[in-house]
Each structure stands twice: as structure tokens, then as C-alpha cells.
Design a protein around this motif. Structure first.
Motif, PDB file in Angstrom:
ATOM      1  N   VAL A 288       0.839  -1.202   0.000  1.00  0.00           N
ATOM      2  CA  VAL A 288       0.000   0.000   0.000  1.00  0.00           C
ATOM      3  C   VAL A 288       0.872   1.250   0.000  1.00  0.00           C
ATOM      4  O   VAL A 288       0.625   2.205  -0.750  1.00  0.00           O
ATOM      5  CB  VAL A 288      -0.946   0.000   1.226  1.00  0.00           C
ATOM      6  N   ALA A 289       1.899   1.253   0.845  1.00  0.00           N
ATOM      7  CA  ALA A 289       2.793   2.409   0.916  1.00  0.00           C
ATOM      8  C   ALA A 289       3.423   2.695  -0.444  1.00  0.00           C
ATOM      9  O   ALA A 289       3.513   3.850  -0.879  1.00  0.00           O
ATOM     10  CB  ALA A 289       3.874   2.165   1.966  1.00  0.00           C
ATOM     11  N   SER A 290       3.851   1.651  -1.126  1.00  0.00           N
ATOM     12  CA  SER A 290       4.467   1.831  -2.441  1.00  0.00           C
ATOM     13  C   SER A 290       3.466   2.379  -3.456  1.00  0.00           C
ATOM     14  O   SER A 290       3.799   3.271  -4.249  1.00  0.00           O
ATOM     15  CB  SER A 290       5.040   0.495  -2.930  1.00  0.00           C
ATOM     16  N   VAL A 291       2.225   1.848  -3.438  1.00  0.00           N
ATOM     17  CA  VAL A 291       1.190   2.320  -4.363  1.00  0.00           C
ATOM     18  C   VAL A 291       0.914   3.806  -4.141  1.00  0.00           C
ATOM     19  O   VAL A 291       0.669   4.567  -5.081  1.00  0.00           O
ATOM     20  CB  VAL A 291      -0.107   1.496  -4.189  1.00  0.00           C
ATOM     21  N   LEU A 292       0.974   4.244  -2.872  1.00  0.00           N
ATOM     22  CA  LEU A 292       0.659   5.633  -2.536  1.00  0.00           C
ATOM     23  C   LEU A 292       1.857   6.572  -2.684  1.00  0.00           C
ATOM     24  O   LEU A 292       1.747   7.759  -2.393  1.00  0.00           O
ATOM     25  CB  LEU A 292       0.121   5.716  -1.099  1.00  0.00           C
ATOM     26  N   GLY A 293       2.990   6.031  -3.115  1.00  0.00           N
ATOM     27  CA  GLY A 293       4.147   6.886  -3.365  1.00  0.00           C
ATOM     28  C   GLY A 293       5.147   6.963  -2.239  1.00  0.00           C
ATOM     29  O   GLY A 293       6.113   7.731  -2.311  1.00  0.00           O
ATOM     30  N   TYR A 294       4.937   6.174  -1.179  1.00  0.00           N
ATOM     31  CA  TYR A 294       5.921   6.099  -0.096  1.00  0.00           C
ATOM     32  C   TYR A 294       6.888   4.953  -0.401  1.00  0.00           C
ATOM     33  O   TYR A 294       6.714   4.203  -1.360  1.00  0.00           O
ATOM     34  CB  TYR A 294       5.245   5.865   1.252  1.00  0.00           C
ATOM     35  N   SER A 295       7.874   4.786   0.450  1.00  0.00           N
ATOM     36  CA  SER A 295       8.849   3.709   0.266  1.00  0.00           C
ATOM     37  C   SER A 295       8.427   2.484   1.072  1.00  0.00           C
ATOM     38  O   SER A 295       8.118   2.602   2.263  1.00  0.00           O
ATOM     39  CB  SER A 295      10.234   4.170   0.721  1.00  0.00           C
ATOM     40  N   GLU A 296       8.427   1.310   0.422  1.00  0.00           N
ATOM     41  CA  GLU A 296       8.088   0.090   1.149  1.00  0.00           C
ATOM     42  C   GLU A 296       9.120  -0.212   2.228  1.00  0.00           C
ATOM     43  O   GLU A 296       8.801  -0.733   3.298  1.00  0.00           O
ATOM     44  CB  GLU A 296       7.957  -1.106   0.192  1.00  0.00           C
ATOM     45  N   ASN A 297      10.389   0.157   1.975  1.00  0.00           N
ATOM     46  CA  ASN A 297      11.414  -0.016   3.007  1.00  0.00           C
ATOM     47  C   ASN A 297      11.115   0.851   4.219  1.00  0.00           C
ATOM     48  O   ASN A 297      11.231   0.408   5.360  1.00  0.00           O
ATOM     49  CB  ASN A 297      12.786   0.355   2.440  1.00  0.00           C
ATOM     50  N   ASP A 298      10.748   2.105   3.971  1.00  0.00           N
ATOM     51  CA  ASP A 298      10.437   3.013   5.078  1.00  0.00           C
ATOM     52  C   ASP A 298       9.249   2.506   5.885  1.00  0.00           C
ATOM     53  O   ASP A 298       9.227   2.628   7.119  1.00  0.00           O
ATOM     54  CB  ASP A 298      10.127   4.413   4.546  1.00  0.00           C
ATOM     55  N   PHE A 299       8.249   1.923   5.196  1.00  0.00           N
ATOM     56  CA  PHE A 299       7.072   1.451   5.925  1.00  0.00           C
ATOM     57  C   PHE A 299       7.454   0.361   6.917  1.00  0.00           C
ATOM     58  O   PHE A 299       7.094   0.420   8.101  1.00  0.00           O
ATOM     59  CB  PHE A 299       6.012   0.915   4.958  1.00  0.00           C
ATOM     60  N   VAL A 300       8.169  -0.652   6.458  1.00  0.00           N
ATOM     61  CA  VAL A 300       8.523  -1.758   7.353  1.00  0.00           C
ATOM     62  C   VAL A 300       9.445  -1.267   8.465  1.00  0.00           C
ATOM     63  O   VAL A 300       9.291  -1.643   9.634  1.00  0.00           O
ATOM     64  CB  VAL A 300       9.182  -2.900   6.560  1.00  0.00           C
ATOM     65  N   ARG A 301      10.410  -0.408   8.123  1.00  0.00           N
ATOM     66  CA  ARG A 301      11.333   0.102   9.135  1.00  0.00           C
ATOM     67  C   ARG A 301      10.587   0.907  10.199  1.00  0.00           C
ATOM     68  O   ARG A 301      10.818   0.745  11.404  1.00  0.00           O
ATOM     69  CB  ARG A 301      12.407   0.965   8.461  1.00  0.00           C
ATOM     70  N   GLU A 302       9.668   1.777   9.755  1.00  0.00           N
ATOM     71  CA  GLU A 302       8.924   2.595  10.722  1.00  0.00           C
ATOM     72  C   GLU A 302       7.923   1.762  11.517  1.00  0.00           C
ATOM     73  O   GLU A 302       7.647   2.066  12.676  1.00  0.00           O
ATOM     74  CB  GLU A 302       8.189   3.728   9.996  1.00  0.00           C
ATOM     75  N   LEU A 303       7.382   0.709  10.902  1.00  0.00           N
ATOM     76  CA  LEU A 303       6.481  -0.177  11.639  1.00  0.00           C
ATOM     77  C   LEU A 303       7.240  -0.897  12.747  1.00  0.00           C
ATOM     78  O   LEU A 303       6.757  -1.005  13.881  1.00  0.00           O
ATOM     79  CB  LEU A 303       5.857  -1.199  10.680  1.00  0.00           C
ATOM     80  N   LEU A 304       8.430  -1.383  12.442  1.00  0.00           N
ATOM     81  CA  LEU A 304       9.263  -2.015  13.468  1.00  0.00           C
ATOM     82  C   LEU A 304       9.628  -1.024  14.561  1.00  0.00           C
ATOM     83  O   LEU A 304       9.565  -1.334  15.753  1.00  0.00           O
ATOM     84  CB  LEU A 304      10.527  -2.587  12.828  1.00  0.00           C
ATOM     85  N   ARG A 305       9.997   0.193  14.148  1.00  0.00           N
ATOM     86  CA  ARG A 305      10.369   1.209  15.137  1.00  0.00           C
ATOM     87  C   ARG A 305       9.159   1.617  15.982  1.00  0.00           C
ATOM     88  O   ARG A 305       9.287   1.876  17.178  1.00  0.00           O
ATOM     89  CB  ARG A 305      10.962   2.419  14.425  1.00  0.00           C
ATOM     90  N   ASN A 306       7.985   1.658  15.371  1.00  0.00           N
ATOM     91  CA  ASN A 306       6.758   2.006  16.092  1.00  0.00           C
ATOM     92  C   ASN A 306       6.533   1.066  17.265  1.00  0.00           C
ATOM     93  O   ASN A 306       6.128   1.480  18.355  1.00  0.00           O
ATOM     94  CB  ASN A 306       5.573   1.942  15.124  1.00  0.00           C
ATOM     95  N   VAL A 307       6.824  -0.217  17.027  1.00  0.00           N
ATOM     96  CA  VAL A 307       6.653  -1.217  18.087  1.00  0.00           C
ATOM     97  C   VAL A 307       7.799  -1.161  19.079  1.00  0.00           C
ATOM     98  O   VAL A 307       7.600  -1.139  20.296  1.00  0.00           O
ATOM     99  CB  VAL A 307       6.548  -2.631  17.470  1.00  0.00           C
ATOM    100  N   GLU A 308       9.021  -1.116  18.562  1.00  0.00           N
ATOM    101  CA  GLU A 308      10.190  -1.218  19.434  1.00  0.00           C
ATOM    102  C   GLU A 308      10.351   0.001  20.328  1.00  0.00           C
ATOM    103  O   GLU A 308      10.783  -0.123  21.471  1.00  0.00           O
ATOM    104  CB  GLU A 308      11.456  -1.436  18.597  1.00  0.00           C
ATOM    105  N   ASP A 309      10.018   1.195  19.846  1.00  0.00           N
ATOM    106  CA  ASP A 309      10.125   2.382  20.693  1.00  0.00           C
ATOM    107  C   ASP A 309       9.236   2.256  21.922  1.00  0.00           C
ATOM    108  O   ASP A 309       9.623   2.636  23.035  1.00  0.00           O
ATOM    109  CB  ASP A 309       9.727   3.638  19.901  1.00  0.00           C
TER     110      ASP A 309
END
Length: 539
Positions: free
Chosen positions: A393-414
């Protein structure tokens, strides 16, 4: 105690003559024949209905009216009994007795409940053979079905939907070419692009019952638009009246909310117990609730469900690791008064834009589904299927798929790091000391004396030796709170260290956190390092 034999023995004899007895017997025989005939006719009407069970095994009937409109009705409900009576009157020109209707309904209820059913009912959202369905809940019985790279409106979906009295009609999406999902950003408030990306991907995932969907929790002070954000999302996906569910009070009430809501929405949720946190986790991953049925000694009543959840809170209602693994939390700031807008104007504009937003969301989901089978990740969070779909979804909307997974992991780990800090008396003492007195530089002995002022539990007071052994461990997770701990060169007075507070931090420790920690301080917790790779996260 009354004795039945004595009552029958002492009962007055029947005074009627033989002729009256014959008439009475004839009338009774005629009545029995009529009732038997009505019973057979009602059975034939019921047998013509199509029966389905919902996810809890509760029987429903699909009834087709004279105009060909299909309606799903719970067997034994008032609507089912009235429909059965109306069908009987239309076909046979007479009224059956209510007891006759109820007896037949009970028979079919038992028969369907104990049968092996291959089809189940869905609530608002459904899935079959990789296609996703959304019930528009309108008078035309329309649904949206979504396949890889496309969607359409249909009156003959591949799944059957049940409806509750509180559900409202979904808006009809605009034409595919007019869809613009990012138009919703006019009405949702975020601090940065990362929050936009995480939220938009989560919204798209909430319609997919074939994957485990997360808890989307907006956290912030009063006036941060967290409730408005959640209301807009629910209005787009699962409008209901009332729009919000009551806060979690006990397990039974919470189970009923999950069983009756496609996307439960808990507003301004306070701290919850471990039991409630566990129930939320099982509702997300797919489980249920079981308790004793009313008026029985041993029968169990079971509710099954798997839901995505909307939630708002002043602070995260739980810091349990399982909860954090299933939660996408978005921290919001209070809106300046100069940036506020009228609720009425905002909702009027949103209702005008909703069909285009809805169509844009459907476009996004369809395109993400097309790419999804080809995307492989080597770093996977707990909700791996959601992470993969969200990256698409992030890629379709013009975001980076790498950034999505990285930020999702950080969202949990923080948040896990925040939990470690709050549950560690030394860490919380350092936070309180720095907030009150600023930076520190000195010996570990003087630091231990300073920190002991902030440790409430006498059994958890620390010595310079204990502090020295734990500083390296503590330093690894204090960095997310914007606090840097570094060891200095040893002096004649002993080991030395410096503690400084940075301007930026990933995690904010609030006064409420300090109060919570003072009430429930535990022993030192071990820290699990989690480093987010800056390399490509996809194979």
C-alpha cells in the motif's frame, strides 16, 4: 407439596352426557388435524429458506421477498417469526397460531445449528478465493468486491452478510477514475509523513478479513484531533450509530462489542488490565470468548471473532509486549487554536469527498493485492501479513516500502523501550532527576545518592556498585527517551559518568508514566536489543 395423583383422584367427574362427549371429541380431532396441517405447511415454507450459520454458529435464514430481494434474518428472531407468518398468510389465506410458528422455528433452529454448514455469514467485510467483499448495507443489497488490480459493485457477492440494527449504510464509491485516497489527508491530522504512511496503510488493511489486522491507536492530549481521526476512519469503513463503543469494563461486555462490530472503536480509553489487554490481542489474532449459558448448569456460550480495532487514548492503555506487537500507535500534538476549524464545515466537506476517497482506497487495495504475492521480506514484525500488505500500500501511494517496514518495526520497538524504562526504577529515577535538575556529571557514588531520592520502594534503593554494573544496560534504552549516558575517565574519587538530555527523543516519558511507575515498580528488567537495519528490507 401438591400430589398430582390426589388432585386427579379428587377432581370432579365429567357431568356431560355421551352426545356432548362425542361432540367434544370430534372438535378436538378437527383441531388436531388443523394444527397438524398448519404444522406441515409451516414446515414447507421453512424448508424453502436457505440457512447459514455465522462465525459463532448462530443460525440465520436467507429469505427472498416477492420482488427478489434477499434478506438475512436470525432464526427465532421476531423478524423471522413475522416473515414466516406473512408467508403463511399470503400462500394459504389464514393465520397460524403463534405457538405453531414458534414450534416450527425452534425445530429448524435446532436442525441448522447441529448441521454441518459449509458457508458462514460475514459482518461488513468478507473474503472468498482471494477476493475481498465490503457490504454497503443499502436498500439495493449492493456490495463491493475487490480482486487483484480491480474492483466492482455487485448485488451477488461471493459471501453472505449479516447486519445489525446499529449498522449504517456505506457511501457508494465514485467511479474508479475519480478515486483519490490521499484526499482523506485533508481531514486527518498528523505530525509527519511517517504517521500518514502508517495510518493510510492500516486503513486499507482493516477491510481485509484474510489477514490479521492491527489495533490503530491515536494517542495525544485533549484537543489533538485523535477522536476526529478515528471517527472519520470509522465513517469511511464501518459507520454505526452510536459511532463509538463504550470503554472496556469487563470481559463479557467486551466480547459482545467484538461480536457485533466489524471495527470496534474505543474512545479515550484509560489504562486497561492485563486481562483486557489479552482479550484485545486475541480479538486481533482471531479467538473468542466462552462463558456459561444463562439458565443452564454446564452449557457454554461461545463467541468467535477476528477484528481490526480503532482506539484513542491520552496515552497507550497497555504496555504489555503482546499488545504493543499488535498496535500501530500514532502520537499527536495539540492543535493550535489558530489551526482549528468548524466541525460542521469539516464533516460537510468530508461527506462530499467521501465517495472519491472510498473509490481511491479501493483502487489502492486492488493494486496492492496485485503486487503482494511478489513481495518478500526478510525482516518481519509480529503481524507479518499486515506488514507485507502495508508495504505494498505504501508503495502504491508513493511512499517507500522499506520506510514502511522500518517505521512499523520502530513504532513497536520504541514503545517496548518505553516499557523497559517505566518498569525499571533506576531508569525512571534518571528521567525524574534530569527533568528536575538537568544534566549530571560526577561519580557513580554521588549519582546513586541522587537517584535514591526518586526511588519510592526502599527495597529498590541502589548502591554505587549496583549502579555501575547496570549503567551500560540502561544507557542502551535511555537513548530513545533522549537521554545519553556515558562513562568518563576514572578519577581518584571513583568511577565517573555524564548524563545529558538531548532535544530530540523517540519516546516521551510523561508525568502520568512517572506516577504509574511509582505505583508499580518492578525489579530490573533485562533489555532485548533491536537494531533496525538501514539496508534494503526486501529480498
Amino acid at each position: 407439596m401438591l400430589n398430582l395423583d390426589e388432585l386427579l383422584k379428587n377432581a370432579p367427574e365429567d357431568k356431560c352426557d355421551g352426545k356432548e362427549k362425542t361432540q367434544s371429541t370430534t372438535a378436538k380431532t378437527t383441531k388436531d388435524k388443523t394444527q397438524k396441517g398448519n404444522h406441515e405447511l409451516l414446515n414447507r415454507i421453512c424448508a424453502a429458506y436457505k440457512y447459514i450459520k455465522d462465525e459463532n454458529g448462530k443460525p440465520y435464514a436467507e429469505v427472498i421477498d416477492p420482488h427478489g430481494k434477499s434478506t438475512i434474518i436470525e432464526v427465532q428472531s421476531e423478524d423471522f417469526l413475522n416473515n414466516l407468518k406473512n408467508d403463511f398468510v399470503l400462500k394459504h389465506g389464514k393465520f397460524p397460531q403463534i405457538t405453531e410458528i414458534k414450534n416450527v422455528a425452534d425445530l429448524f433452529h435446532y436442525s441448522v445449528k447441529t448441521s454441518e454448514s459449509t458457508e458462514t455469514l460475514c459482518l461488513r467485510f468478507g473474503e472468498k478465493n482471494t477476493e475481498n467483499y465490503i457490504d454497503l448495507n443499502n436498500s439495493r443489497n449492493e456490495s463491493v468486491f475487490i480482486w487483484n488490480n480491480g474492483w466492482a459493485i455487485t448485488t451477488n457477492p461471493g459471501v453472505k452478510f449479516k447486519r445489525t440494527g446499529q449498522q449504517k449504510e456505506l457511501c457508494r464509491p465514485a467511479d474508479s477514475d475519480d478515486g483519490d485516497f490521499k484526499l482523506i489527508l485533508k481531514y486527518l491530522r498528523f505530525k509527519n509523513k511517517t504517521q500518514e504512511m502508517l495510518t493510510l496503510a492500516t486503513i486499507c488493511s482493516l477491510v481485509r478479513t484474510d489477514i490479521i489486522r492491527p489495533i490503530l491507536c491515536f494517542v495525544g492530549p485533549p484537543g489533538s484531533a485523535k477522536t476526529t481521526n478515528a471517527k472519520i476512519i470509522r465513517s469511511l469503513l464501518d459507520p454505526r450509530e452510536p459511532s463509538m463503543n463504550s470503554t472496556m469494563k469487563n470481559a463479557k461486555d467486551l466480547a459482545l462489542v467484538f461480536s457485533q462490530n466489524a471495527i470496534p472503536f474505543f474512545d479515550n480509553q484509560p489504562k486497561i488490565s492485563r486481562e483486557m489487554s489479552d482479550m484485545l490481542c486475541t480479538a486481533v489474532t482471531g479467538a473468542g470468548f466462552e462463558n456459561r449459558s444463562l439458565y443452564t448448569n454446564g452449557d457454554l456460550h461461545h463467541l468467535s471473532y477476528r477484528r481490526g480495532v480503532l482506539m484513542t487514548a491520552l496515552e497507550l492503555p497497555s504496555l504489555m509486549p503482546d499488545f504493543l506487537d499488535r498496535c500501530v500507535h500514532i502520537e499527536l500534538d495539540k492543535i493550535p487554536q489558530t489551526d482549528r476549524r468548524s466541525d460542521q464545515d469539516m464533516w460537510e466537506e468530508f461527506e462530499e469527498d467521501k465517495p472519491n476517497i472510498f473509490a481511491g482506497m479501493l483502487n489502492t487495495i486492488a493494486r496492492a493485492k496485485l503486487w503482494e504475492p511478489y513481495l518478500n521480506m526478510y525482516m518481519k514484525p509480529r503481524l507479518a501479513d499486515f506488514a507485507r500488505f502495508g508495504a505494498c500500500v505504501a508503495s502504491v501511494l508513493g511512499y517507500s516500502e522499506n520506510d514502511f517496514v522500518r517505521e512499523l518495526l520502530r513504532n513497536v520497538e520504541d514503545e517496548k523501550q518505553r516499557e523497559l524504562i517505566i518498569n525499571d526504577p533506576i531508569s525512571m529515577a534518571i528521567v525524574s532527576m534530569v527533568d528536575e535538575n538537568g544534566d549530571f556529571e560526577g561519580t557513580t557514588d554521588s549519582l546513586a545518592n541522587a537517584l535514591n531520592r526518586y526511588i519510592v520502594n526502599p527495597s529498590q534503593k541502589i548502591s554505587a556498585v549496583t549502579l555501575g554494573k547496570n549503567l551500560k544496560r540502561i544507557a542502551s534504552h535511555m537513548s530513545v527517551a533522549g537521554i545519553t549516558i556515558e562513562k568518563l575517565k576514572r578519577s581518584n574519587e571513583g568511577s565517573r559518568c555524564r548524563i545529558t538530555k538531548c532535544a530530540q527523543s523517540s519516546v516521551v516519558i510523561t508525568e502520568s508514566d512517572k506516577h504509574y511507575a511509582s505505583l508499580s515498580q518492578d525489579s530490573l528488567t533485562t533489555h532485548r536489543d533491536c537494531e533496525l537495519s538501514k539496508e534494503n528490507l526486501f529480498v
